[in-house]
Design an enzyme around this catalytic site. Structure first.
Site, PDB file in Angstrom:
ATOM      1  N   GLU B  58       0.855  -1.186   0.000  1.00  0.00           N
ATOM      2  CA  GLU B  58       0.000   0.000   0.000  1.00  0.00           C
ATOM      3  C   GLU B  58       0.884   1.227   0.000  1.00  0.00           C
ATOM      4  OE1 GLU B  58      -2.735  -0.223   3.254  1.00  0.00           O
ATOM      5  OE2 GLU B  58      -2.987  -2.338   2.820  1.00  0.00           O
ATOM      6  N   ASP B  69      -5.475   8.528  11.042  1.00  0.00           N
ATOM      7  CA  ASP B  69      -4.128   8.082  11.368  1.00  0.00           C
ATOM      8  C   ASP B  69      -3.615   8.608  12.691  1.00  0.00           C
ATOM      9  OD1 ASP B  69      -3.237   6.417   9.129  1.00  0.00           O
ATOM     10  OD2 ASP B  69      -3.719   8.197   7.956  1.00  0.00           O
TER      11      ASP B  69
END
Ligand SMILES: Cc1ncc(COP(=O)(O)O)c(C=O)c1O
Lengths: 393, 266
Positions: B58, B69
């Protein structure tokens, strides 16, 4: 055509809920319940009782005689600065805390810029005996120290946001991350008409009490519920949304939205989203925001912590795009001057956010018989040090 | 677009991701932030990951405000942006990647940069350089379905959706029905890199999902950092994704000793 929200959660093409799946259950729970719960008689009763006895509503609609004389027009000030805690923000936090209780939530989080929303959240949490965590950018913690102290006194935990520009945008990111990590017991009291649907609509409905009162008060004073102009400053846009709410689809009433130009629109230090922004996604909402050509959100600047935000709520993006509202940007200097002027003409020290709205009178000439209602969204106590430093008083 | 075109594209969607998912093994996928630690590390990180035996990659397209995040990926994103990473530059760096790399490559990023690039232009570039799929945490399933699915299909891109322990069975079934690669199973209610180790909640969740007999295989992400968590995550699921732990490794050890990290996992 309506300028209010549609049943999909959009104002025109703006709004929606562009959120990570981690937030979906929380947002969906709110979406399914907010209209139902807020319509319940017991909710309405408690909400209005608190607004009356605790907040001190209705807030006066005050005819500002000397200000009106100076600008040769008729200026009414909607005195949200007289609310408990000193700004309009508390209208929303009262509504959301009652909603959170009915959803069984036991922990509250919030973001804050100027600290007014943080204080208003800490206040209702103290009132209800609920744990409160407020995220605030490190820079804002420094420039709004009195409000940080108030939040602590009220028993809230103030957590500095250290990422990005260390202001309101980053505090909002941190609050959303907290919510992702605490999805079950926590309610996030968003402080403006921003964020994923249903927040913009929910916050606008709680603030709508402002225009509901203006209508009644203006009939008493002028024999009409329609002013010629409504003026409000726009950070995320909640005091503006409340001021406009019951007039949105009444085009006899002109709407003026005031943004912070910072040091000047083209100086690179500005927060004038309508001029500098492009369509995109910020904090889960499709709206206008300041960004690079590559889609990175840029760091805004304003002397006023409450207007220092790179986006506007989707309602306002639509008011701008459709031309329903006129957008005016005001620099730091113009705002500060207008704040001092109101202090000395009317004996009212406004919040620096509100001073931006007041500076419109130097920008635009109104007719002598125009009726203008300006939302005096907050008082200047929190900004005294900034005014004193600026004017070397 | 006509129905015929759509059907034609469906068959061409048997891309590298689908083929990899057919292999009889547990898959290790690694996330890294493009442009970190140095702006030109992208290609060598990808090549080294493949050489070290990683099954899928990824490539994180950095964003200024990565809501989902935790601090590690926030930090690497901020530094990557400061280094000058952009969508355009990433595509330039990846221009010849298919000459040297054959494992599936997925771009993971937030929606706003793609929206500004133009969703169709972005998808086309992905196809041009050989990207197989996208993970866009803040593009909701329903919006994707209504507005973008045909475009993704046209360029042979698989869109991967997330589920979490809080996702209802009904919604998981819906997500399964609109997915045609794998489902990204977020291991716990958290941002990336937040929790370490799995508890009872995870075992129950992994069990619950395994028992749903979904059409798409599942790959677990968030909170996987070593052999123990990898093994636990892939007991039922098809594979697992490591992000923050890899970024920490790169931060501490640099980009030349990637195989030492991968060896501690598989
Ligand atoms: C007094 C005052 N006015 C205006 C604002 C801007 O917020 P909004 O645009 O949501 O009304 C703030 C925000 O902190 C504020 O404190």
């Amino acid at each position: 055509m309506s300028y209010n929200i549609n049943d999909k959660g959009y104002y025109g093409e703006f709004g929606g809920a562009y959120i990570p799946e981690m937030l979906y259950p929380n947002i969906e729970e709110l979406r399914q319940n907010y209209l139902k719960i807020t319509a319940e008689a017991s909710f309405q009763e408690e909400f209005h009782e608190l607004l009356k006895d605790y907040v001190g509503r209705p807030s006066p609609l005050y005819f500002a005689k000397r200000l009106s004389e100076k600008y040769n027009t008729k200026i009414y000030l909607k005195r949200e600065d007289l609310n408990h805690t000193g700004a309009h923000k508390v209208n929303n936090t009262i509504g959301q805390i009652l909603l959170a209780q009915r959803l069984g939530k036991t922990r509250i989080i919030a973001e804050t810029g100027a600290g007014q929303h943080g204080v208003a959240t800490a206040t209702v949490c103290a009132l209800m005996g609920i744990e409160c965590v407020v995220y605030m950018g490190e820079i804002d913690i420094a420039r709004q120290a009195p409000n940080v102290a108030r939040m602590k006194m009220l028993g809230a935990k103030v957590v500095p946001a250290l990422s990005g520009s260390c202001t309101l945008k980053d505090a909002t990111n941190e609050a959303m991350r907290d919510w992702i990590n605490n999805p079950v017991d926590t309610h996030y009291i968003v402080g403006s008409v921003v964020g994923p649907h249903p927040y913009p609509d929910m916050v606008a409905r709680f603030q709508a009490v402002v225009s509901e009162e203006i209508k009644k008060q203006l009939i008493e004073k002028e024999g009409t519920e329609n002013p010629d102009y409504l003026i409000a400053c726009v950070g995320g846009g909640s005091n503006a949304a409340g001021t406009y709410y019951h007039y949105l689809d009444n085009t006899d009433v002109n709407i003026i939205a005031v943004e912070a130009a910072g040091k000047g629109i083209h100086t690179g230090e500005s927060a004038a989203t309508s001029v500098l922004g492009k369509e995109g996604i910020i904090h889960g909402s499709k709206t206008l925001l300041m960004q690079t050509g590559d889609g990175q959100i840029t760091e805004p600047y304003s002397i006023s912590a409450g207007l220092d935000y790179p986006g506007v709520g989707p309602m306002h993006a639509n008011l701008y795009k459709t031309g329903r509202a006129e957008f005016i940007s005001i620099t730091d200097d113009e705002a500060m001057t207008a704040g001092l002027e109101l202090s000395q003409l009317e004996g009212i020290i406004p919040a620096i956010e509100t001073s931006h709205a007041l500076a419109v009178f130097e920008h635009k000439t109104f007719k002598p018989d125009n009726i203008i209602v300006l939302n005096l969204s907050g008082r200047g106590d929190k900004d005294l040090q900034n005014y004193i430093d600026y004017f070397k008083l | 677009m006509t129905l015929k075109q759509v059907q034609g594209d469906e068959t061409s969607k048997m891309n590298r991701i689908n083929q990899k998912l057919k292999e009889d093994k547990k898959l290790l996928s690694i996330y890294f932030t493009a442009g970190y630690p140095s702006i030109n590390d992208t290609v060598s990180i990808i090549q080294n990951l493949e050489k070290s035996g990683v099954d899928m990659i990824e490539i994180g397209l950095p964003f200024s405000d990565p809501l989902a995040d935790g601090p590690t990926i926030q930090d690497s994103s901020t530094k990557a942006l400061r280094n000058g990473m952009t969508s355009e530059l990433l595509f330039k760096q990846l221009k010849d990647i298919r000459e040297t790399v054959s494992i599936p490559l997925i771009i993971m990023g937030y929606f706003n940069p793609m929206l500004q690039y133009g969703v169709e232009a972005f998808c086309k570039k992905c196809q041009d350089v050989g990207i197989d799929g996208l993970i866009i945490p803040d593009l909701p399933v329903d919006v994707y379905h209504e507005e973008y699915k045909l475009t993704f299909d046209k360029y042979g891109l698989i869109n991967v959706f997330l589920i979490t322990p809080q996702t209802s069975d009904e919604r998981i079934r819906f997500i399964d029905s609109v997915s045609d690669g794998f489902i990204y199973m977020v291991s716990s209610a958290s941002t990336t890199g937040a929790k370490t180790g799995f508890g009872n909640e995870q075992s129950e969740y992994f069990e619950r999902i395994a028992n749903m007999n979904l059409k798409n295989p599942q790959i677990v992400g968030f909170g996987i950092s070593n052999n123990e968590t990898f093994t636990a995550a892939t007991k039922q699921a098809k594979g697992a994704i490591i992000g923050s732990a890899f970024i920490k490794h790169v931060t501490n050890q640099g980009v030349d000793v990637i195989d030492t990290f991968v060896k501690t996992i598989i």
